[in-house]
Write an enzyme that holds these catalytic residues in place. Sequence first.
Site, PDB file in Angstrom:
ATOM      1  N   HIS A   1     -14.500  -2.957   4.130  1.00  0.00           N
ATOM      2  CA  HIS A   1     -13.364  -3.613   4.788  1.00  0.00           C
ATOM      3  C   HIS A   1     -13.809  -4.395   6.037  1.00  0.00           C
ATOM      4  O   HIS A   1     -14.770  -4.010   6.722  1.00  0.00           O
ATOM      5  CB  HIS A   1     -12.337  -2.544   5.182  1.00  0.00           C
ATOM      6  CG  HIS A   1     -11.048  -3.121   5.653  1.00  0.00           C
ATOM      7  ND1 HIS A   1     -10.681  -3.163   6.973  1.00  0.00           N
ATOM      8  CD2 HIS A   1     -10.034  -3.693   4.965  1.00  0.00           C
ATOM      9  CE1 HIS A   1      -9.495  -3.731   7.088  1.00  0.00           C
ATOM     10  NE2 HIS A   1      -9.079  -4.059   5.878  1.00  0.00           N
TER      11      HIS A   1
ATOM     12  N   HIS B   1      -7.795   4.250   1.444  1.00  0.00           N
ATOM     13  CA  HIS B   1      -6.955   4.137   0.248  1.00  0.00           C
ATOM     14  C   HIS B   1      -6.968   5.396  -0.619  1.00  0.00           C
ATOM     15  O   HIS B   1      -6.502   5.364  -1.752  1.00  0.00           O
ATOM     16  CB  HIS B   1      -7.368   2.916  -0.581  1.00  0.00           C
ATOM     17  CG  HIS B   1      -7.032   1.639   0.114  1.00  0.00           C
ATOM     18  ND1 HIS B   1      -5.783   1.050   0.051  1.00  0.00           N
ATOM     19  CD2 HIS B   1      -7.770   0.856   0.948  1.00  0.00           C
ATOM     20  CE1 HIS B   1      -5.780  -0.053   0.776  1.00  0.00           C
ATOM     21  NE2 HIS B   1      -6.970  -0.193   1.343  1.00  0.00           N
TER      22      HIS B   1
ATOM     23  N   ASP C   1     -15.049   5.754   4.644  1.00  0.00           N
ATOM     24  CA  ASP C   1     -13.672   5.322   4.900  1.00  0.00           C
ATOM     25  C   ASP C   1     -12.778   5.767   3.739  1.00  0.00           C
ATOM     26  O   ASP C   1     -12.990   5.347   2.600  1.00  0.00           O
ATOM     27  CB  ASP C   1     -13.690   3.787   5.041  1.00  0.00           C
ATOM     28  CG  ASP C   1     -12.318   3.181   5.294  1.00  0.00           C
ATOM     29  OD1 ASP C   1     -11.314   3.755   4.842  1.00  0.00           O
ATOM     30  OD2 ASP C   1     -12.253   2.106   5.922  1.00  0.00           O
TER      31      ASP C   1
ATOM     32  N   GLU D   1     -16.880   3.248   1.077  1.00  0.00           N
ATOM     33  CA  GLU D   1     -15.454   3.590   0.991  1.00  0.00           C
ATOM     34  C   GLU D   1     -15.147   4.426  -0.246  1.00  0.00           C
ATOM     35  O   GLU D   1     -15.767   4.252  -1.293  1.00  0.00           O
ATOM     36  CB  GLU D   1     -14.615   2.303   0.938  1.00  0.00           C
ATOM     37  CG  GLU D   1     -14.747   1.490   2.209  1.00  0.00           C
ATOM     38  CD  GLU D   1     -13.944   0.197   2.183  1.00  0.00           C
ATOM     39  OE1 GLU D   1     -13.114   0.011   1.282  1.00  0.00           O
ATOM     40  OE2 GLU D   1     -14.169  -0.624   3.086  1.00  0.00           O
TER      41      GLU D   1
ATOM     42  N   SER E   1     -10.810  -1.713  -1.157  1.00  0.00           N
ATOM     43  CA  SER E   1      -9.435  -2.219  -1.097  1.00  0.00           C
ATOM     44  C   SER E   1      -9.189  -3.437  -1.986  1.00  0.00           C
ATOM     45  O   SER E   1      -8.063  -3.669  -2.401  1.00  0.00           O
ATOM     46  CB  SER E   1      -9.060  -2.547   0.345  1.00  0.00           C
ATOM     47  OG  SER E   1      -9.984  -3.436   0.910  1.00  0.00           O
TER      48      SER E   1
ATOM     49  N   ASN F   1       0.827  -1.216   0.000  1.00  0.00           N
ATOM     50  CA  ASN F   1       0.000   0.000   0.000  1.00  0.00           C
ATOM     51  C   ASN F   1       0.857   1.261   0.000  1.00  0.00           C
ATOM     52  O   ASN F   1       0.358   2.351   0.211  1.00  0.00           O
ATOM     53  CB  ASN F   1      -0.888   0.030   1.249  1.00  0.00           C
ATOM     54  CG  ASN F   1      -1.846  -1.135   1.288  1.00  0.00           C
ATOM     55  OD1 ASN F   1      -2.369  -1.532   0.259  1.00  0.00           O
ATOM     56  ND2 ASN F   1      -2.063  -1.686   2.468  1.00  0.00           N
TER      57      ASN F   1
ATOM     58  N   LYS G   1      -1.024   3.704   4.732  1.00  0.00           N
ATOM     59  CA  LYS G   1      -1.023   3.317   3.314  1.00  0.00           C
ATOM     60  C   LYS G   1      -0.226   4.368   2.538  1.00  0.00           C
ATOM     61  O   LYS G   1       0.997   4.407   2.677  1.00  0.00           O
ATOM     62  CB  LYS G   1      -2.464   3.093   2.863  1.00  0.00           C
ATOM     63  CG  LYS G   1      -3.110   2.015   3.773  1.00  0.00           C
ATOM     64  CD  LYS G   1      -4.483   1.642   3.401  1.00  0.00           C
ATOM     65  CE  LYS G   1      -5.158   0.844   4.515  1.00  0.00           C
ATOM     66  NZ  LYS G   1      -4.482  -0.380   4.953  1.00  0.00           N
TER      67      LYS G   1
HETATM   68  C1  LIG Z   1     -10.688   0.242   3.488  1.00  0.00           C
HETATM   69  C2  LIG Z   1      -9.811   0.003   4.664  1.00  0.00           C
HETATM   70  N1  LIG Z   1     -10.152   0.553   5.838  1.00  0.00           N
HETATM   71  C3  LIG Z   1      -9.384   0.374   6.929  1.00  0.00           C
HETATM   72  C4  LIG Z   1      -8.247  -0.391   6.889  1.00  0.00           C
HETATM   73  C5  LIG Z   1      -7.441  -0.594   8.143  1.00  0.00           C
HETATM   74  O1  LIG Z   1      -6.450   0.375   8.245  1.00  0.00           O
HETATM   75  P1  LIG Z   1      -5.115   0.078   9.067  1.00  0.00           P
HETATM   76  O2  LIG Z   1      -4.249  -0.734   8.177  1.00  0.00           O
HETATM   77  O3  LIG Z   1      -4.580   1.422   9.407  1.00  0.00           O
HETATM   78  O4  LIG Z   1      -5.534  -0.695  10.291  1.00  0.00           O
HETATM   79  C6  LIG Z   1      -7.847  -0.968   5.696  1.00  0.00           C
HETATM   80  C7  LIG Z   1      -6.592  -1.779   5.634  1.00  0.00           C
HETATM   81  O5  LIG Z   1      -6.335  -2.551   4.803  1.00  0.00           O
HETATM   82  C8  LIG Z   1      -8.643  -0.774   4.545  1.00  0.00           C
HETATM   83  O6  LIG Z   1      -8.314  -1.324   3.377  1.00  0.00           O
END
Ligand SMILES: Cc1ncc(COP(=O)(O)O)c(C=O)c1O
Length: 379
Positions: free
Chosen positions: A125, A198, A195, A166, A170, A36, A229
């Site tokens: 996620h 990314h 969220d 999101e 992801s 990432n 990321k």
């Molecule tokens: C869409 C999404 N939200 C949250 C997270 C979690 O973030 P962190 O890696 O900071 O725990 C991820 C991690 O892959 C993600 O892809």
Amino acid sequence: MQNIEQKLALQLAARQAAGNLRFLRLPEGMIDFCSNDYLGLARNQELHRQIGEAYAWEGEPLNGATGSRLISGNSQYAVELETWLASLFKADKALVFNSGYAANTAILSAVPQKGDTILYDEYIHASLKEGARLSFAGRFAFRHNNLDDLERRLKKASGSIFVVAESVYSMDGDSAPLREMLDLCEKYGAHLIWDEAHSTGLWGTNGNGLACEMGLQDRIFARIYTFGKAMGVHGACIAGSQTLINYLINFARPFIYTTALPLHSLVSIREAFHFLDKHPELPPQLHGKVTFFKQKASAYLSLGSQFISSGSPIQALVIGGNEKTKSVAAQMQQAGFDVRPILAPTVKEGEERLRICLHTFNTEQEISHLLEHLTSALQ
Ligand SMILES: Cc1ncc(COP(=O)(O)O)c(C=O)c1O
């Protein structure tokens, strides 16, 4: 009766038989097409030095935070960082969490109550789903990016309604239709939890994300930004109203019952954004690599239609079947490209895929070679 070790071993054996046993592996020096670290900040030595110097300026800092923010783990630096993040993300307030995982489980477990409704895109996620599971609210998935399905669910929802989506998914790399989703939320009095894991660092002014770039931030109830990321460091924050942040400080268990981030992590977050501010060329460079990849994949290699449509650095090629997907990934790895298969149950059965992540440091030649190898691996 089976003892616990036998019970666990049986489940592992079932995974092995299904071809999706997970295991840890060390980096093997291949070309990175899976991390990432989109802007290369995690490996950037100038930023590394900058963080070291800024940290040294802090006198004799504690090695660890010593406790939860609510007991001994708060600091002037954390408070100032949050004020700064709130202004970056154009919110009343921001609250730092130890990770995006913690932030997502926090907001969804704490805010929606019994009698309320959580409507979430089926592809959100795992951390958001986990938070929803911990909540006493009713929860229902709607089909990925499908506004008709969302509206059908909204019509039946009761209590306070929360919609979860999101900015960049992801595993697919595509984006939720933010503006249309907000129109629907407003029509039914629902609150959007958005969220930006990314997209933090990749869109907007100084990396303040997609919602800010679109000027829609004020219509969103809560936004989650993560720093592990594109920002290349660690941690996350939730941006929202003063009331929301006060509420989280009081009721969000992943905020209350954990040791706060150490100062070094807080300094790293601040310095990563300073670095991005000094290097505004990085996000356009990345978007250029994405355009190059897409043009090359479709114009020269007729692979374009096999990729899920995405303007982000996450480009997913659905292959289907754990064994076939693993075999293509293994061929790519043998050729020196670190591309990872994403298998069921991480994605639905039949939608197993290669997830290719593009970075500023991937050269056009590397991208061309990757696509050429991919074409032959798929035959
Ligand atoms: C869409 C999404 N939200 C949250 C997270 C979690 O973030 P962190 O890696 O900071 O725990 C991820 C991690 O892959 C993600 O892809």
